[in-house]
Design a protein around this motif. Structure first.
Motif, PDB file in Angstrom:
ATOM      1  N   ASP A 381      33.525  -5.817 -42.985  1.00 21.80           N
ATOM      2  CA  ASP A 381      34.249  -4.338 -42.730  1.00 21.80           C
ATOM      3  C   ASP A 381      33.099  -3.110 -42.168  1.00 21.80           C
ATOM      4  N   LEU A 382      31.979  -3.619 -41.883  1.00 19.77           N
ATOM      5  CA  LEU A 382      30.930  -2.945 -41.241  1.00 19.77           C
ATOM      6  C   LEU A 382      31.441  -1.906 -40.073  1.00 19.77           C
ATOM      7  N   TYR A 383      32.140  -2.735 -39.247  1.00 21.59           N
ATOM      8  CA  TYR A 383      32.212  -1.955 -37.950  1.00 21.59           C
ATOM      9  C   TYR A 383      33.306  -0.878 -38.123  1.00 21.59           C
ATOM     10  N   ALA A 384      34.464  -0.923 -39.137  1.00 21.00           N
ATOM     11  CA  ALA A 384      35.321  -0.095 -39.393  1.00 21.00           C
ATOM     12  C   ALA A 384      34.564   1.035 -40.117  1.00 21.00           C
ATOM     13  N   VAL A 385      33.652   0.641 -41.079  1.00 22.63           N
ATOM     14  CA  VAL A 385      33.130   1.770 -41.698  1.00 22.63           C
ATOM     15  C   VAL A 385      32.301   2.614 -40.781  1.00 22.63           C
ATOM     16  N   TRP A 386      31.655   2.050 -39.944  1.00 25.91           N
ATOM     17  CA  TRP A 386      30.633   2.655 -38.869  1.00 25.91           C
ATOM     18  C   TRP A 386      31.516   3.852 -38.029  1.00 25.91           C
ATOM     19  N   GLN A 387      32.579   3.134 -37.680  1.00 27.33           N
ATOM     20  CA  GLN A 387      33.578   4.001 -36.664  1.00 27.33           C
ATOM     21  C   GLN A 387      33.841   5.245 -37.429  1.00 27.33           C
ATOM     22  N   ILE A 388      34.246   5.169 -38.639  1.00 28.29           N
ATOM     23  CA  ILE A 388      34.722   6.140 -39.141  1.00 28.29           C
ATOM     24  C   ILE A 388      33.710   7.263 -39.679  1.00 28.29           C
ATOM     25  N   ALA A 389      32.578   6.550 -40.095  1.00 29.43           N
ATOM     26  CA  ALA A 389      31.291   7.408 -40.545  1.00 29.43           C
ATOM     27  C   ALA A 389      30.950   8.223 -39.145  1.00 29.43           C
ATOM     28  N   LYS A 390      30.837   7.517 -38.013  1.00 26.54           N
ATOM     29  CA  LYS A 390      30.495   8.121 -36.848  1.00 26.54           C
ATOM     30  C   LYS A 390      31.309   9.237 -36.359  1.00 26.54           C
ATOM     31  N   GLU A 391      32.519   9.025 -36.650  1.00 27.49           N
ATOM     32  CA  GLU A 391      33.614  10.043 -36.231  1.00 27.49           C
ATOM     33  C   GLU A 391      33.330  11.529 -37.069  1.00 27.49           C
ATOM     34  N   ASN A 392      32.697  11.208 -38.145  1.00 29.07           N
ATOM     35  CA  ASN A 392      32.480  12.446 -38.952  1.00 29.07           C
ATOM     36  C   ASN A 392      31.162  12.873 -39.305  1.00 29.07           C
ATOM     37  N   GLY A 393      30.199  12.478 -38.374  1.00 29.66           N
ATOM     38  CA  GLY A 393      28.766  12.886 -38.456  1.00 29.66           C
ATOM     39  C   GLY A 393      27.920  12.089 -39.514  1.00 29.66           C
ATOM     40  N   LEU A 394      28.328  11.105 -40.077  1.00 27.08           N
ATOM     41  CA  LEU A 394      27.508  10.510 -41.038  1.00 27.08           C
ATOM     42  C   LEU A 394      26.887   8.984 -40.786  1.00 27.08           C
ATOM     43  N   ALA A 395      26.793   8.788 -39.512  1.00 27.26           N
ATOM     44  CA  ALA A 395      26.364   7.497 -39.079  1.00 27.26           C
ATOM     45  C   ALA A 395      25.096   7.497 -38.256  1.00 27.26           C
ATOM     46  N   THR A 396      24.340   8.789 -38.378  1.00 26.16           N
ATOM     47  CA  THR A 396      23.233   8.927 -37.496  1.00 26.16           C
ATOM     48  C   THR A 396      22.173   7.549 -38.175  1.00 26.16           C
ATOM     49  N   PRO A 397      21.870   6.806 -37.103  1.00 24.98           N
ATOM     50  CA  PRO A 397      20.946   5.582 -37.280  1.00 24.98           C
ATOM     51  C   PRO A 397      19.615   5.806 -37.621  1.00 24.98           C
ATOM     52  N   ASN A 398      19.223   6.716 -38.566  1.00 25.02           N
ATOM     53  CA  ASN A 398      17.762   6.917 -38.667  1.00 25.02           C
ATOM     54  C   ASN A 398      17.349   6.636 -40.160  1.00 25.02           C
ATOM     55  N   ILE A 399      17.995   5.917 -40.957  1.00 30.86           N
ATOM     56  CA  ILE A 399      17.176   5.759 -42.219  1.00 30.86           C
ATOM     57  C   ILE A 399      15.838   5.132 -42.118  1.00 30.86           C
ATOM     58  N   GLY A 400      15.104   5.661 -42.909  1.00 27.80           N
ATOM     59  CA  GLY A 400      13.437   5.203 -42.685  1.00 27.80           C
ATOM     60  C   GLY A 400      12.861   5.743 -41.418  1.00 27.80           C
ATOM     61  N   LEU A 401      13.531   6.322 -40.606  1.00 28.98           N
ATOM     62  CA  LEU A 401      12.674   6.816 -39.472  1.00 28.98           C
ATOM     63  C   LEU A 401      12.279   8.208 -39.862  1.00 28.98           C
ATOM     64  N   LEU A 402      11.506   8.769 -38.744  1.00 27.11           N
ATOM     65  CA  LEU A 402      10.998  10.218 -39.089  1.00 27.11           C
ATOM     66  C   LEU A 402      11.987  11.178 -39.102  1.00 27.11           C
ATOM     67  N   THR A 403      13.373  11.047 -38.384  1.00 29.53           N
ATOM     68  CA  THR A 403      14.404  12.297 -38.730  1.00 29.53           C
ATOM     69  C   THR A 403      15.059  12.095 -40.002  1.00 29.53           C
ATOM     70  N   SER A 404      14.542  10.943 -40.628  1.00 29.82           N
ATOM     71  CA  SER A 404      15.438  11.020 -42.012  1.00 29.82           C
ATOM     72  C   SER A 404      14.864  11.555 -42.937  1.00 29.82           C
ATOM     73  N   MET A 405      14.577  12.842 -42.825  1.00 29.50           N
ATOM     74  CA  MET A 405      13.450  13.530 -43.744  1.00 29.50           C
ATOM     75  C   MET A 405      13.954  13.857 -44.943  1.00 29.50           C
ATOM     76  N   ILE A 406      13.041  13.938 -46.029  1.00 31.66           N
ATOM     77  CA  ILE A 406      13.595  15.027 -47.284  1.00 31.66           C
ATOM     78  C   ILE A 406      13.132  16.228 -47.105  1.00 31.66           C
ATOM     79  N   CYS A 407      14.061  17.222 -47.260  1.00 33.18           N
ATOM     80  CA  CYS A 407      13.713  18.545 -47.096  1.00 33.18           C
ATOM     81  C   CYS A 407      14.358  19.469 -48.285  1.00 33.18           C
ATOM     82  N   CYS A 408      13.678  20.345 -48.690  1.00 31.16           N
ATOM     83  CA  CYS A 408      14.029  21.229 -49.877  1.00 31.16           C
ATOM     84  C   CYS A 408      14.854  22.300 -49.056  1.00 31.16           C
ATOM     85  N   PRO A 409      15.668  23.235 -49.797  1.00 32.53           N
ATOM     86  CA  PRO A 409      16.360  24.463 -49.012  1.00 32.53           C
ATOM     87  C   PRO A 409      15.125  25.361 -48.598  1.00 32.53           C
TER      88      PRO A 409
END
Length: 557
Positions: A381-409
């Protein structure tokens, strides 16, 4: 996941009405602000820069789809249609009205949610590994013990007014993904001669005085977790300072007494409770554990995934190993470029709830790194999940990378902040918007806090950024080499702080040193440990005046 029984429901409904009455009496002038303050804090309500800030608890990070839909509804009806996931698994709303909070709590109670003890000087939300129960490297599923700890801590009368807030984390995997070394109490799973227990760590914490915790007991049988934690808290409640908020955390007490003397006091106190009514019996453990049985996994067999480049990138970064063949855990990134890290709209919450229902047995998790996890997705089901996540701004492939930063308000919302965090995160995201470059850089944790309270965990970021105030101007101090996990370590301050407009350049220079110095496949941390801080420091400060002086030069240019 855990389902409330009649006692749970009665408890939480009575709490809603109790707080409704407290708000009403405060509005009528029958409760002074000072009297109302601890009451609202223990119901998750702060007074912040622009409006009240309200925290909703997500115990040990677990949610079901109905709960997430209710959070979406609450954010839309009572706030501005979005929320912010914090490093303690809470959803934070930034714009509610105080008079609406009793109604919000009532709506949350209908789906077995609350805001109890998400703020105030009390026991806070219990946290654990976001992959608990499904992680491939798991030794024991910590969720039943986390739930037992939640029930024990909720409304514990003896610990409702501690010297300061108190946080507990528990880890049962080969990798510590719960930052246990930096909690007031950290529990590490240990198996000795077939007996399951925990190494108990006390006195860790970030904030103004960051300290790595110390071991007070090398092995504690799991049945004794409550009685031993109670002994620790009694020593802290009795001996912790209350005259100075900055010196009131248990980490200060442990350092002042010395860990051996502190451990001796705990053992003496434990002698009164050991083997008592709070000892966890096997039957009680089994009763709670029955709520966390595995879902109806199928046997999907091998799956050949599509070769589409964008999809493959997402799979490489956002899929985590699962203990059941044919399944995987998927992290949905809340770190899209141009969006405040950890923020999620009501519409996105509803999309995630739908994904959970369709592809992950209706359940999901929140990580302390401010992302959402679908824990039980069939690889087919990964491809189907990715398509829906991508359409809704939830599939940035950056987990563990520089832009997946922790940030307080940061200073955009928080009254405690010395500087803004979100604009720094956004500027760094914009500078590093090339996915090929990000993938080439590899795994790096970038953590940003707007003040010394360290809600962005900057001390344990490979690159940490701390907002500081200098004569009412916002500057940013940089640390390098911090890390989470069982080998957790505090980062080292690189030198004088920087102006906000310098931060993208600073990060870019740090990355350039790493890329020049690394050997094949060497991670940023490995390179840092090998060459030390000086090459980074030399590059960053090369040919420039420091911080405020440089900013002044630019303003007069």
């Amino acid at each position: 996941m855990y389902k409330y029984d009649a006692i749970d429901r009665q408890l939480i409904n009575e709490r809603v009405e109790q707080f409704r009455d407290q708000v009403s009496r405060w509005q009528a002038g029958e409760l002074a602000d000072d009297e109302f303050r601890p009451l609202r804090l223990q119901n998750g309500l702060y007074i912040q820069r622009h409006a009240p800030m309200f925290r909703i608890a997500v115990p040990y990070g677990m949610l079901n789809s109905a709960q997430l839909r209710r959070m979406a509804h609450v954010a839309r009806k009572y706030d501005r249609g979005y929320g912010h996931f914090t490093t303690r698994h809470n959803l934070q709303l930034n714009w509610p009205k105080i008079e609406d909070v009793p109604d919000i709590l009532a709506e949350l109670a209908e789906v077995e949610m609350h805001a109890i003890q998400t703020s105030g000087n009390c026991l806070r939300n219990i946290t654990t590994d976001q992959f608990a129960g499904v992680a491939a490297d798991e030794i024991i599923d910590t969720r039943p013990l986390a739930e037992i700890l939640r029930q024990w801590t909720t409304f514990h009368p003896e610990f409702a007014f501690l010297p300061r807030k108190f946080k507990i984390a528990i880890s049962g995997t080969e990798q510590d993904r719960a930052v246990t070394w930096f909690h007031d109490i950290g529990l590490h799973l240990k198996v000795v001669d077939g007996q399951v227990g925990f190494t108990v760590i006390v006195g860790g914490g970030l904030g103004r005085t960051p300290i790595r915790g110390e071991v007070v007991r090398d092995f504690l049988p799991w049945q004794d977790i409550l009685t031993y934690c109670e002994a620790i808290l009694r020593v802290y409640n009795r001996a912790g300072r209350r005259d100075n908020a900055y010196k009131a955390r248990i980490k200060i007490l442990v350092q002042a007494l010395g860990v051996e003397a502190f451990a001796k006091l705990v053992e003496e106190e434990w002698a009164h409770g050991k083997g008592g009514p709070a000892t966890i019996t096997q039957s009680e453990y089994d009763r709670i554990a029955a709520h966390f049985t595995a879902p109806a996994y199928e046997s999907p067999g091998d799956t050949v995934l599509p070769e589409e480049k964008a999809f493959r990138r997402w799979v490489d970064r956002c899929r985590q190993p699962h203990k059941v063949a044919g399944y995987t855990a998927v992290t949905l990134s809340l770190k899209a470029h141009g969006v405040a890290p950890g923020d999620i709209t009501s519409d996105q919450m509803e999309v995630v709830a739908d994904l959970a229902d369709q592809y992950s047995f209706g359940e999901l998790r929140i990580s302390h790194e401010q992302n959402i996890i679908l824990a039980d997705v069939k690889q087919a089901d990964l491809y189907a999940v990715w398509q829906i996540a991508k359409e809704n701004g939830l599939a940035t492939p950056n987990i563990g990378l520089l832009t997946s930063m922790i940030c307080c308000p940061g200073g955009d919302f928080c009254d405690l902040a010395n500087a803004k965090s979100i604009p720094i995160a956004t500027a760094i995201q914009a500078r590093f918007d090339n996915l090929d470059y990000l993938f080439d850089i590899g795994e790096i944790d970038l953590n940003i806090s707007g003040c010394m309270n360290a809600c962005g965990h900057h001390h344990v970021g490979h690159i940490g950024v701390l907002g500081v105030d200098k004569n009412n101007d916002e500057f940013y101090q940089v640390t390098l080499g911090g890390r989470q996990g069982y080998q957790a370590r505090l980062g080292k301050v690189i030198g004088p702080s920087f102006a906000a407009n310098e931060m993208p350049d600073v990060v870019e220079k740090i990355i350039s040193v790493y890329l020049e110095q690394r050997s094949d496949e060497e991670r940023f941390l490995d390179t840092f440990d090998r060459i030390g801080i000086d090459p980074f420091k030399n590059r960053v400060y090369e040919g420039r005046a420091h911080g405020k002086a440089k900013a002044a030069d630019k303003e007069t240019a």
